[in-house]
Design a protein around this motif. Structure first.
Motif, short mmCIF file in Angstrom:
data_model
loop_
_atom_site.label_atom_id
_atom_site.label_comp_id
_atom_site.label_asym_id
_atom_site.label_seq_id
_atom_site.Cartn_x
_atom_site.Cartn_y
_atom_site.Cartn_z
N ALA A 97 16.94 12.85 -6.75
CA ALA A 97 17.41 11.86 -7.72
C ALA A 97 18.42 10.91 -7.08
O ALA A 97 19.27 11.30 -6.28
N CYS A 98 18.31 9.64 -7.46
CA CYS A 98 19.30 8.65 -7.04
C CYS A 98 20.63 8.92 -7.76
O CYS A 98 20.64 9.36 -8.90
N ILE A 99 21.73 8.61 -7.10
CA ILE A 99 23.03 8.60 -7.78
C ILE A 99 23.16 7.29 -8.55
O ILE A 99 23.35 7.29 -9.77
N PHE A 100 23.04 6.17 -7.85
CA PHE A 100 22.97 4.85 -8.49
C PHE A 100 21.53 4.35 -8.36
O PHE A 100 20.98 4.34 -7.26
N PRO A 101 20.90 3.92 -9.45
CA PRO A 101 19.46 3.65 -9.42
C PRO A 101 19.00 2.48 -8.56
O PRO A 101 17.81 2.40 -8.25
N PHE A 102 19.89 1.58 -8.18
CA PHE A 102 19.47 0.50 -7.29
C PHE A 102 19.51 1.00 -5.85
O PHE A 102 20.53 0.91 -5.16
N LEU A 103 18.40 1.55 -5.40
CA LEU A 103 18.26 2.13 -4.07
C LEU A 103 17.99 0.99 -3.09
O LEU A 103 16.92 0.37 -3.11
N VAL A 104 18.93 0.70 -2.23
CA VAL A 104 18.90 -0.52 -1.42
C VAL A 104 17.73 -0.56 -0.44
O VAL A 104 17.00 -1.56 -0.40
N PRO A 105 17.48 0.48 0.38
CA PRO A 105 16.33 0.37 1.30
C PRO A 105 15.01 0.19 0.58
O PRO A 105 14.13 -0.53 1.07
N SER A 106 14.86 0.77 -0.60
CA SER A 106 13.63 0.59 -1.36
C SER A 106 13.52 -0.83 -1.92
O SER A 106 12.42 -1.40 -2.00
N ASN A 107 14.64 -1.42 -2.30
CA ASN A 107 14.61 -2.82 -2.76
C ASN A 107 14.30 -3.77 -1.61
O ASN A 107 13.55 -4.73 -1.78
N LEU A 108 14.85 -3.50 -0.42
CA LEU A 108 14.51 -4.32 0.74
C LEU A 108 13.03 -4.18 1.09
O LEU A 108 12.36 -5.16 1.44
N PHE A 109 12.53 -2.97 1.00
CA PHE A 109 11.10 -2.71 1.21
C PHE A 109 10.27 -3.45 0.17
O PHE A 109 9.21 -4.03 0.49
N ALA A 110 10.73 -3.47 -1.07
CA ALA A 110 10.00 -4.16 -2.14
C ALA A 110 9.89 -5.66 -1.86
O ALA A 110 8.84 -6.27 -2.14
N VAL A 111 10.94 -6.25 -1.32
CA VAL A 111 10.88 -7.68 -0.98
C VAL A 111 9.74 -7.94 0.00
O VAL A 111 8.92 -8.84 -0.19
N THR A 112 9.67 -7.12 1.04
CA THR A 112 8.60 -7.25 2.03
C THR A 112 7.23 -7.03 1.39
O THR A 112 6.29 -7.81 1.61
N SER A 113 7.11 -5.97 0.60
CA SER A 113 5.82 -5.61 0.00
C SER A 113 5.34 -6.69 -0.96
O SER A 113 4.15 -7.02 -0.99
N LEU A 114 6.25 -7.23 -1.75
CA LEU A 114 5.87 -8.27 -2.71
C LEU A 114 5.38 -9.53 -2.00
O LEU A 114 4.44 -10.18 -2.46
N ARG A 115 5.98 -9.86 -0.88
CA ARG A 115 5.52 -11.03 -0.12
C ARG A 115 4.18 -10.75 0.56
O ARG A 115 3.32 -11.64 0.65
N GLN A 116 3.98 -9.52 1.02
CA GLN A 116 2.67 -9.16 1.55
C GLN A 116 1.61 -9.22 0.46
O GLN A 116 0.49 -9.68 0.68
N LEU A 117 1.98 -8.77 -0.73
CA LEU A 117 1.06 -8.81 -1.86
C LEU A 117 0.70 -10.25 -2.21
O LEU A 117 -0.48 -10.56 -2.46
N ALA A 118 1.69 -11.14 -2.24
CA ALA A 118 1.43 -12.54 -2.55
C ALA A 118 0.44 -13.14 -1.54
O ALA A 118 -0.50 -13.86 -1.92
N GLU A 119 0.63 -12.82 -0.27
CA GLU A 119 -0.28 -13.33 0.77
C GLU A 119 -1.69 -12.80 0.56
O GLU A 119 -2.68 -13.56 0.62
N LEU A 120 -1.80 -11.52 0.30
CA LEU A 120 -3.11 -10.89 0.13
C LEU A 120 -3.82 -11.42 -1.12
O LEU A 120 -5.02 -11.75 -1.09
N VAL A 121 -3.09 -11.52 -2.22
CA VAL A 121 -3.67 -12.00 -3.48
C VAL A 121 -4.13 -13.45 -3.35
O VAL A 121 -5.20 -13.83 -3.83
N ASN A 122 -3.33 -14.26 -2.69
CA ASN A 122 -3.71 -15.66 -2.49
C ASN A 122 -4.98 -15.79 -1.66
O ASN A 122 -5.90 -16.51 -2.01
N ALA A 123 -5.03 -15.05 -0.56
CA ALA A 123 -6.13 -15.20 0.39
C ALA A 123 -7.43 -14.56 -0.09
O ALA A 123 -8.51 -15.08 0.16
#
Length: 471
Positions: free
Chosen positions: A264-290
């Motif tokens: 369990a997280c202590i504070f729910p905003f888990l920073v490495p996962s949010n940084l990973f999400a930024v990367t993943s969302l941009r990869q998703l945008a590229e894939l969905v567009n193409a």
């Protein structure tokens, strides 16, 4: 995930429970190396050629044996290839637990992507993993693990959890990284093979649900639909505040109930996962567009990535005596947790996931987490590295040493990591989940496919970029 408390002398109480969940341990004997040819779950001539070619570059026989055992371990023992509705369908168990984690399954097959274009059967196997992950996400985007047999009952320790369990779910610990890893795998598969077959209407529905879940967990309109409680004497097994976790200020970050360790997280905003999400969302945008040519969906993903990135810069950076570093968790109110955990995404592993936007900030963070300023860093006579609450003190996770080497440009750091990793196997021929900082014979999980395959990935990287370190 649940761990197997195992040493060279036998299986602990938690291990017995985990083994009871696994119907097909026959043929897997860590002491004797790889399963017999007839017992291997999947065979690839190209993988075997890669093993043979790499082994010839390794001067240390113990390290060579480790690589030969570990790199194919996911294919040898954990994949469950099949067909669903006329298309490839591949379940991937973690090893000693007969369930498929979205995170682990993505990471376990990742090192095989570069070989997939030249091996049609391997490509189909990986396509099947993406399609199975799609099926899982359509069942429940808040679940972290699913049964290999989607008609099977959940994992024994999940049966009494206070949450909404659906058929096929093994465990329902919501983890932001579990939504990111299938995107990483899909994007990597597309880049390596050029194949677009997995990205059909079902995949699009699953991705739309992933985006919806991430937006819900920004918690701008309340806590959202997910909650989880478990009766346990271990605090990291359940969420406080009636199952919603500690409060957050809705500043644009995405909440996670649990860490990639399944703690369990202590504070729910888990920073490495949010940084990973930024990367993943941009990869998703590229894939969905193409591939899907859906500009609206791609724009939604890109906009969310931009919002999360801006919030990270404002709320996720901590001030220390050595300068600014990334915090591990924050709540948006000013609360911060300064630490790192061995499981990936971690602060240490940000460059490995292409999720480190500021080199200077990462360098200071790296120095912090690989030191005794990090409460979960351990150094002893058997090695040094990062652990975490999942196995507690003073257990080092070999995965942290692998990530340390994978994210290093220093020959001495990489070589020392390889030496520690080789010693950590304690003569078993495989990597483990964790080991005691002073005694490698005290370890957990003799069959942990993610760690095995990640070690193989590391050795391949070193062989390609710094072959002199293997001689």
């Amino acid at each position: 995930m649940k761990s197997m408390a195992v040493g060279m002398t036998g299986i602990g109480v938690r291990g017995i429970a985990a083994f009871a969940q696994t119907p097909d341990l026959t043929g897997f004997d860590p002491a004797n190396g790889r399963p017999k040819l007839a017992d291997r779950r999947f065979q690839s001539t190209l993988v075997e050629e890669t093993i043979a070619e790499t082994v010839r570059k390794i001067g240390d026989p113990a390290m060579a044996l480790l690589f030969a055992n570990c790199f194919p371990n996911t294919l040898d023992t954990t994949v469950r290839p099949g067909i669903f509705e006329g298309k490839p369908d591949t379940a991937v168990i973690t090893g000693d637990i007969a369930a498929m984690w979205l995170r682990d399954s993505s990471a376990q097959v990742w090192p095989y992507l570069p070989l997939a274009k030249k091996d049609p059967a391997l490509r189909a196997l990986l396509e099947g993993v993406i399609r199975r992950q799609t099926r899982c996400l359509l069942i429940d985007t808040y679940a972290n693990a699913f049964m290999a047999d989607l008609n099977a009952p959940p994992l024994s320790w999940s049966v009494k959890d206070l949450t909404t369990m659906k058929q096929g779910v093994g465990e329902r610990k919501y983890e932001l990284d579990s939504l990111c890893y299938p995107i990483r795998l899909a994007h990597g598969y597309w880049k390596q093979t050029g194949d677009t077959r997995p990205f059909d209407a079902a995949w699009k529905r699953a991705i739309e649900l992933v985006l919806q879940t991430m937006i819900e967990q920004q918690r701008k309109h309340g806590d959202g639909p997910y909650k989880f409680q478990r009766t346990s004497d271990t605090s990291t097994e359940t969420l406080p505040a009636s199952g919603y976790g500690n409060p957050v200020n809705p500043v644009g970050l995405i909440a996670s109930g649990f860490r990639p360790s399944d703690d369990a997280c202590i504070f729910p905003f888990l920073v490495p996962s949010n940084l990973f999400a930024v990367t993943s969302l941009r990869q998703l945008a590229e894939l969905v567009n193409a591939v899907l040519h859906d500009a609206a969906l791609a724009n939604r993903a890109a906009a969310l990535a931009n919002e999360v990135e801006a919030a990270l810069k404002q709320y996720a950076i901590a001030q220390t005596n050595q300068g600014q570093i990334w915090a591990y968790e924050v709540d948006g109110f000013g609360g911060q947790v300064l630490m790192d955990d061995a499981n990936v995404p971690s602060l240490l592993g940000l460059p490995y996931l292409a999720s480190s936007p500021d080199a200077g900030l990462y360098a200071r963070t790296r120095a912090f987490v690989w030191s005794e300023r990090n409460p979960w860093f351990f150094k002893g006579s058997a090695g040094e590295g990062i652990g975490g609450p999942h196995e507690g003190k003073p257990m080092i996770w070999p995965m942290s040493q692998m990530v340390y080497a994978l994210t290093s440009s220093d020959d001495a750091e990489i070589h020392r990591s390889l030496m520690m990793l080789t010693a950590s196997a304690a003569g078993t021929g495989f990597m483990h989940e964790s080991y005691n900082k002073d005694d490698t014979a005290k370890f957990t999980r003799p069959w942990f496919a993610w760690a095995n395959t990640l070690f193989g990935e590391l050795v391949l990287k070193v062989a390609a970029e710094r072959p002199q370190l293997l001689r």
